[in-house]
Write an enzyme that holds these catalytic residues in place. Structure first.
Site, PDB file in Angstrom:
ATOM      1  N   LYS A 199       2.620  38.578-168.961  1.00 21.83           N
ATOM      2  CA  LYS A 199       2.114  37.810-170.102  1.00 21.83           C
ATOM      3  C   LYS A 199       3.274  37.015-170.721  1.00 21.83           C
ATOM      4  O   LYS A 199       3.683  36.029-170.129  1.00 21.83           O
ATOM      5  CB  LYS A 199       1.340  38.729-171.034  1.00 21.83           C
ATOM      6  CG  LYS A 199       0.016  39.153-170.340  1.00 21.83           C
ATOM      7  CD  LYS A 199      -0.800  40.218-171.008  1.00 21.83           C
ATOM      8  CE  LYS A 199      -2.042  40.517-170.144  1.00 21.83           C
ATOM      9  NZ  LYS A 199      -2.772  41.719-170.548  1.00 21.83           N
ATOM     10  N   ARG A 237     -19.475  36.039-164.954  1.00 24.20           N
ATOM     11  CA  ARG A 237     -18.168  35.408-165.120  1.00 24.20           C
ATOM     12  C   ARG A 237     -17.942  34.312-164.095  1.00 24.20           C
ATOM     13  O   ARG A 237     -18.091  34.544-162.903  1.00 24.20           O
ATOM     14  CB  ARG A 237     -17.054  36.458-164.986  1.00 24.20           C
ATOM     15  CG  ARG A 237     -17.053  37.425-166.148  1.00 24.20           C
ATOM     16  CD  ARG A 237     -16.235  38.667-165.858  1.00 24.20           C
ATOM     17  NE  ARG A 237     -16.487  39.651-166.899  1.00 24.20           N
ATOM     18  CZ  ARG A 237     -15.549  40.138-167.714  1.00 24.20           C
ATOM     19  NH1 ARG A 237     -14.312  39.762-167.589  1.00 24.20           N
ATOM     20  NH2 ARG A 237     -15.878  40.991-168.647  1.00 24.20           N
ATOM     21  N   THR A 274     -16.054  43.091-172.281  1.00 29.43           N
ATOM     22  CA  THR A 274     -14.686  43.010-172.819  1.00 29.43           C
ATOM     23  C   THR A 274     -14.692  43.262-174.323  1.00 29.43           C
ATOM     24  O   THR A 274     -13.788  43.885-174.871  1.00 29.43           O
ATOM     25  CB  THR A 274     -14.073  41.638-172.487  1.00 29.43           C
ATOM     26  OG1 THR A 274     -14.221  41.388-171.083  1.00 29.43           O
ATOM     27  CG2 THR A 274     -12.607  41.585-172.834  1.00 29.43           C
ATOM     28  N   SER A 333      -5.563  43.165-178.110  1.00 31.20           N
ATOM     29  CA  SER A 333      -5.605  41.781-177.644  1.00 31.20           C
ATOM     30  C   SER A 333      -6.877  41.035-177.989  1.00 31.20           C
ATOM     31  O   SER A 333      -6.894  39.818-177.932  1.00 31.20           O
ATOM     32  CB  SER A 333      -5.379  41.740-176.143  1.00 31.20           C
ATOM     33  OG  SER A 333      -6.516  42.196-175.472  1.00 31.20           O
ATOM     34  N   HIS A 341       0.838  43.136-175.279  1.00 32.89           N
ATOM     35  CA  HIS A 341       0.659  41.865-176.007  1.00 32.89           C
ATOM     36  C   HIS A 341       1.728  41.641-177.060  1.00 32.89           C
ATOM     37  O   HIS A 341       1.553  40.804-177.948  1.00 32.89           O
ATOM     38  CB  HIS A 341      -0.742  41.795-176.615  1.00 32.89           C
ATOM     39  CG  HIS A 341      -1.785  41.638-175.560  1.00 32.89           C
ATOM     40  ND1 HIS A 341      -2.100  40.423-174.990  1.00 32.89           N
ATOM     41  CD2 HIS A 341      -2.526  42.562-174.907  1.00 32.89           C
ATOM     42  CE1 HIS A 341      -3.010  40.601-174.055  1.00 32.89           C
ATOM     43  NE2 HIS A 341      -3.292  41.889-173.981  1.00 32.89           N
ATOM     44  N   SER A 345      -6.950  59.257-177.451  1.00 40.98           N
ATOM     45  CA  SER A 345      -6.967  57.857-177.061  1.00 40.98           C
ATOM     46  C   SER A 345      -7.664  57.006-178.123  1.00 40.98           C
ATOM     47  O   SER A 345      -8.788  57.303-178.538  1.00 40.98           O
ATOM     48  CB  SER A 345      -7.720  57.765-175.715  1.00 40.98           C
ATOM     49  OG  SER A 345      -7.894  56.441-175.312  1.00 40.98           O
ATOM     50  N   THR A 358       2.627  52.195-152.747  1.00 39.40           N
ATOM     51  CA  THR A 358       2.321  50.774-152.729  1.00 39.40           C
ATOM     52  C   THR A 358       3.605  49.960-152.611  1.00 39.40           C
ATOM     53  O   THR A 358       4.657  50.375-153.104  1.00 39.40           O
ATOM     54  CB  THR A 358       1.496  50.388-153.988  1.00 39.40           C
ATOM     55  OG1 THR A 358       1.027  49.059-153.849  1.00 39.40           O
ATOM     56  CG2 THR A 358       2.301  50.516-155.267  1.00 39.40           C
ATOM     57  N   THR A 359       3.513  48.845-151.929  1.00 46.23           N
ATOM     58  CA  THR A 359       4.684  47.990-151.693  1.00 46.23           C
ATOM     59  C   THR A 359       5.285  47.509-153.010  1.00 46.23           C
ATOM     60  O   THR A 359       4.547  47.150-153.935  1.00 46.23           O
ATOM     61  CB  THR A 359       4.259  46.793-150.820  1.00 46.23           C
ATOM     62  OG1 THR A 359       3.767  47.296-149.589  1.00 46.23           O
ATOM     63  CG2 THR A 359       5.423  45.847-150.555  1.00 46.23           C
ATOM     64  N   THR A 380       4.100  44.685-169.842  1.00 45.74           N
ATOM     65  CA  THR A 380       3.812  43.853-168.673  1.00 45.74           C
ATOM     66  C   THR A 380       4.874  42.781-168.524  1.00 45.74           C
ATOM     67  O   THR A 380       5.502  42.381-169.511  1.00 45.74           O
ATOM     68  CB  THR A 380       2.427  43.181-168.792  1.00 45.74           C
ATOM     69  OG1 THR A 380       2.155  42.458-167.584  1.00 45.74           O
ATOM     70  CG2 THR A 380       2.368  42.200-169.950  1.00 45.74           C
TER      71      THR A 380
HETATM   72  C1  PLP Z   1      -3.459  42.759-169.677  1.00 52.39           C
HETATM   73  C2  PLP Z   1      -3.330  44.142-170.201  1.00 52.39           C
HETATM   74  C3  PLP Z   1      -2.825  45.179-169.430  1.00 52.39           C
HETATM   75  C4  PLP Z   1      -2.572  45.001-167.957  1.00 52.39           C
HETATM   76  O1  PLP Z   1      -1.430  44.245-167.719  1.00 52.39           O
HETATM   77  P1  PLP Z   1      -1.342  43.401-166.380  1.00 52.39           P
HETATM   78  O2  PLP Z   1       0.105  43.214-166.161  1.00 52.39           O
HETATM   79  O3  PLP Z   1      -2.105  42.130-166.618  1.00 52.39           O
HETATM   80  O4  PLP Z   1      -1.994  44.208-165.296  1.00 52.39           O
HETATM   81  C5  PLP Z   1      -2.572  46.406-170.001  1.00 52.39           C
HETATM   82  N1  PLP Z   1      -2.839  46.633-171.301  1.00 52.39           N
HETATM   83  C6  PLP Z   1      -3.363  45.668-172.078  1.00 52.39           C
HETATM   84  C7  PLP Z   1      -3.635  45.969-173.509  1.00 52.39           C
HETATM   85  C8  PLP Z   1      -3.639  44.406-171.558  1.00 52.39           C
HETATM   86  O5  PLP Z   1      -4.196  43.474-172.318  1.00 52.39           O
END
Ligand code: PLP
Length: 406
Positions: A246, A21, A361, A187, A215, A135, A275-276, A243
């Protein structure tokens, strides 16, 4: 052991497989995204076509204003974990915004979506006695790691396959605790899970549901609550995970669920406790982004229109792209070296940045370019993209879609 030689050999292996990469060194231009400057190469000006900042919210004036205001008001970092002075009013407001987005009692913030999946699944799987996690085979690495970390029994069901899921559920004692973990929009292929039917199975077999809407949040549903909102199913999902990095254009992750479940994860998850906390400005920016997208459909409509336009123009010149019901356009190459070659040429010769998506990936033989159109791509950007792909398709002697089949 010769440690350095070990590292070098492993990296050489990756290179020879075409899977090494290389990160593009980019500088995004606020206000002019998807345009950016690539550092350290000849073509300085590039158009980004693979960002997960799907709606351009990373440069939205309301988001930036909220972040500036929060920095000026309370400084840079949170200063501690949530338990040790790291909970600010911005975190509290953001969690309320998220709970409201998903119609849930509560929400819990994490430093990223990855951490939210890892910590929430890890905690639920390890703390619920004898829990088994079912899963989906194509779940994201963060879910897989969380499940593995929990040491709960894991049953992997065939991707989006209700028959396989039901067979696995039916083979378990009804009273045994179960959690079905899956995503809404996957994704890499851009396909969408049959959420309603999975919820029906969960009811029938007395299972909890855990849905990764990473997503989809911001992008689908009348208020950007995701596919489950669009389909009126949010109340049937036990945990919705998302998230802020994104479509919302900032950074961070969260779960949204009942008061008790959120409090449980808050109280037992190491990845939350130790964690902070996110910087308050990040929380303020994310809240502004969510609030904006709850009230505005313009970005979502424009997003879908651009996706349709790119698909149409790719089809018109026979560039093969996977048909799916989402905003993700996978252009299939099927060879890691060619995939990387096309990606390199796009950047060097055409000023177009699309990261090659190779193993691990995606499975070997399904290497692809993953195109993510956004409301901020112009018609001219689209024409340049399609022209460049047409040119490189010829150079690589890759197959085209039969034009008659379109
Ligand atoms: C990107 C992603 C995550 C992680 O989210 P981040 O905020 O980038 O750490 C979790 N699940 C899926 C399906 C993703 O594509």
């Amino acid at each position: 052991m010769d440690y350095q030689n070990f590292f070098k050999t492993a990296l050489d292996d990756l290179r020879s497989q075409g899977n090494y990469r290389v990160f593009a060194n980019l500088e995004r231009h606020c206000g002019a995204f998807p345009n950016a400057t690539a550092r350290g190469m000849e073509t300085a000006d590039v158009t980004i076509w693979c960002s997960n900042d799907y709606l351009g919210m990373g440069q939205h004036p309301s988001v930036l204003a909220a972040m500036h205001e929060a920095i000026d008001r309370c400084g840079a970092g949170a200063g501690g974990t949530r338990n040790i002075s790291g909970t600010t009013h911005d975190h509290v407001l953001l969690e309320a915004e998220l709970a409201d987005l998903h119609g849930k009692e509560d929400a819990l913030l994490f430093t990223s979506g990855y951490v939210s999946n890892w910590a929430a699944l890890g905690t639920l799987g390890s703390r619920i006695p004898d829990c088994v996690i079912l899963s989906d085979a194509l779940n994201h690495a963060s879910m897989i790691e969380g499940i593995r970390h929990s040491r709960a029994e894991r049953l992997v069901w065939k991707h989006n396959d209700l028959v396989d899921l039901e067979a696995k559920l039916a083979a378990l004692p009804l009273e045994r605790p179960k959690l079905i973990a899956f995503e809404s929009v996957y994704s890499m292929d851009g396909d969408i899970a049959p959420i309603r039917e999975i919820c029906d199975l969960a009811d029938k077999y007395n299972a909890m549901t855990y849905l990764d809407e990473v997503h989809a949040v911001g992008l689908y549903g009348p208020r950007g609550g995701g596919i489950a909102e669009r389909e009126g199913l949010m109340d049937r999902i036990t945990v919705i995970e998302g998230t802020l990095g994104k479509a919302f254009g900032v950074v961070g992750g969260y779960i949204s669920a009942s008061t008790e479940l959120c409090d449980f994860v808050r109280s037992f998850a190491s990845g939350f406790i130790f964690t902070t906390a996110l910087p308050p400005a990040v929380a303020a920016g994310a809240a502004a982004s969510i609030r904006h997208l709850k009230n505005s459909n313009a970005e979502r409509e424009m997003h879908q229109a651009k996706v349709a336009e790119v698909r149409e123009k790719l089809s018109a010149v026979g560039i093969p792209h996977a048909d799916n019901p989402s905003h993700i356009i996978p252009v299939m190459v099927g060879d890691p070296h060619k995939c990387k070659f096309i990606s390199d040429k796009l950047l060097e010769e055409f000023g177009i940045y699309i990261q090659p998506i190779n193993y691990p990936t995606v499975p070997k033989g399904t290497e692809r370019l993953r195109i993510t159109p956004s409301p901020v791509h112009s018609a001219n950007d689209i024409d340049r993209l399609v022209g460049a792909l047409e040119d490189l398709w010829g150079q690589c002697q890759l197959a085209r879609m039969p034009l008659a089949a379109q």
